[in-house]
Design a protein around this motif. Structure first.
Motif, short mmCIF file in Angstrom:
data_model
loop_
_atom_site.label_atom_id
_atom_site.label_comp_id
_atom_site.label_asym_id
_atom_site.label_seq_id
_atom_site.Cartn_x
_atom_site.Cartn_y
_atom_site.Cartn_z
N SER A 132 -7.69 25.67 -37.12
CA SER A 132 -7.73 25.69 -35.66
C SER A 132 -7.04 26.94 -35.10
O SER A 132 -7.54 27.58 -34.16
CB SER A 132 -7.06 24.43 -35.12
N GLU A 133 -5.91 27.30 -35.67
CA GLU A 133 -5.18 28.47 -35.20
C GLU A 133 -5.93 29.76 -35.51
O GLU A 133 -5.91 30.70 -34.71
CB GLU A 133 -3.77 28.50 -35.82
N ALA A 134 -6.63 29.81 -36.64
CA ALA A 134 -7.45 30.99 -36.97
C ALA A 134 -8.59 31.12 -35.96
O ALA A 134 -8.92 32.23 -35.51
CB ALA A 134 -7.99 30.89 -38.39
N SER A 135 -9.17 30.00 -35.59
CA SER A 135 -10.24 30.01 -34.60
C SER A 135 -9.72 30.49 -33.25
O SER A 135 -10.36 31.30 -32.56
CB SER A 135 -10.85 28.61 -34.48
N GLU A 136 -8.56 29.99 -32.86
CA GLU A 136 -7.98 30.41 -31.58
C GLU A 136 -7.64 31.90 -31.59
O GLU A 136 -7.88 32.62 -30.61
CB GLU A 136 -6.72 29.60 -31.27
N THR A 137 -7.12 32.38 -32.70
CA THR A 137 -6.79 33.80 -32.81
C THR A 137 -8.05 34.65 -32.67
O THR A 137 -8.04 35.67 -31.96
CB THR A 137 -6.08 34.08 -34.15
N ALA A 138 -9.13 34.24 -33.33
CA ALA A 138 -10.40 34.97 -33.22
C ALA A 138 -10.86 35.00 -31.76
O ALA A 138 -11.36 36.02 -31.27
CB ALA A 138 -11.46 34.34 -34.12
N MET B 243 0.20 37.00 -20.89
CA MET B 243 -0.15 35.68 -21.34
C MET B 243 -0.95 35.73 -22.65
O MET B 243 -0.64 35.00 -23.58
CB MET B 243 -0.94 34.95 -20.28
N ILE B 244 -1.96 36.58 -22.71
CA ILE B 244 -2.78 36.65 -23.93
C ILE B 244 -1.92 37.12 -25.09
O ILE B 244 -2.06 36.62 -26.21
CB ILE B 244 -4.01 37.55 -23.71
N ARG B 245 -1.02 38.05 -24.85
CA ARG B 245 -0.14 38.54 -25.91
C ARG B 245 0.67 37.39 -26.51
O ARG B 245 0.79 37.27 -27.72
CB ARG B 245 0.80 39.61 -25.36
N ASN B 246 1.19 36.53 -25.65
CA ASN B 246 1.97 35.39 -26.15
C ASN B 246 1.09 34.41 -26.93
O ASN B 246 1.50 33.90 -27.97
CB ASN B 246 2.63 34.66 -24.99
N GLN B 247 -0.11 34.16 -26.42
CA GLN B 247 -1.01 33.20 -27.07
C GLN B 247 -1.44 33.68 -28.45
O GLN B 247 -1.45 32.92 -29.41
CB GLN B 247 -2.25 32.95 -26.20
N ILE B 248 -1.82 34.96 -28.54
CA ILE B 248 -2.29 35.47 -29.83
C ILE B 248 -1.13 35.59 -30.82
O ILE B 248 -1.33 35.39 -32.02
CB ILE B 248 -3.06 36.81 -29.67
N THR B 249 0.06 35.86 -30.32
CA THR B 249 1.23 35.90 -31.21
C THR B 249 1.49 34.52 -31.78
O THR B 249 1.72 34.36 -32.99
CB THR B 249 2.47 36.41 -30.46
N LYS B 250 1.42 33.50 -30.94
CA LYS B 250 1.66 32.12 -31.40
C LYS B 250 0.59 31.67 -32.38
O LYS B 250 0.90 31.15 -33.46
CB LYS B 250 1.71 31.16 -30.21
N SER B 251 -0.68 31.85 -32.02
CA SER B 251 -1.75 31.36 -32.90
C SER B 251 -1.82 32.18 -34.18
O SER B 251 -2.02 31.63 -35.27
CB SER B 251 -3.10 31.36 -32.18
N GLY B 252 -1.65 33.49 -34.07
CA GLY B 252 -1.74 34.35 -35.24
C GLY B 252 -0.65 34.09 -36.27
O GLY B 252 -0.91 34.08 -37.48
N THR B 253 0.56 33.86 -35.81
CA THR B 253 1.65 33.59 -36.76
C THR B 253 1.62 32.14 -37.26
O THR B 253 2.11 31.86 -38.35
CB THR B 253 3.02 33.90 -36.13
N SER B 254 1.03 31.26 -36.49
CA SER B 254 0.93 29.86 -36.89
C SER B 254 0.01 29.67 -38.09
O SER B 254 0.20 28.74 -38.88
CB SER B 254 0.44 29.02 -35.72
N ILE B 255 -0.97 30.55 -38.25
CA ILE B 255 -1.89 30.45 -39.39
C ILE B 255 -1.11 30.47 -40.70
O ILE B 255 -1.23 29.57 -41.53
CB ILE B 255 -2.93 31.59 -39.38
#
Length: 83
Positions: free
Chosen positions: A38-44, A1-13
């Motif tokens: 917001s996506e940078a914050s989520e990635t962090a 789950m975390i892998r999917n979330q960080i992939t989405k937020s990280g590429t969304s930046i």
């Protein structure tokens, strides 16, 4: 789950920053920059979780966290200057 979330937020930046540079109006630019922020914050956030759980090499995670926080600072600054 975390892998999917960080992939989405990280590429969304990058995707939202690119879209901001092709904005049709000042409001559209501001909106896209806000999303990138917001996506940078989520990635962090996800990187902090990964670091706490020791799921990856600490130096790699810290380097990625540094970059995410730098991007967050840039987008925050742009957003504040838009107002």
């Amino acid at each position: 789950m975390i892998r999917n979330q960080i992939t989405k937020s990280g590429t969304s930046i990058g995707a939202n920053y690119r879209e901001a540079n092709r904005a049709r109006s000042k409001a559209d630019f501001s909106n896209k920059i806000s999303i990138a922020e917001s996506e940078a914050s989520e990635t962090a956030y996800w990187l902090e979780i990964i670091e706490e759980l020791a799921w990856a090499e600490i130096q790699m995670v810290q380097a990625a966290m540094k970059e995410a926080n730098e991007l967050l600072a840039i987008f925050t600054s742009i957003g504040k200057n838009m107002k």
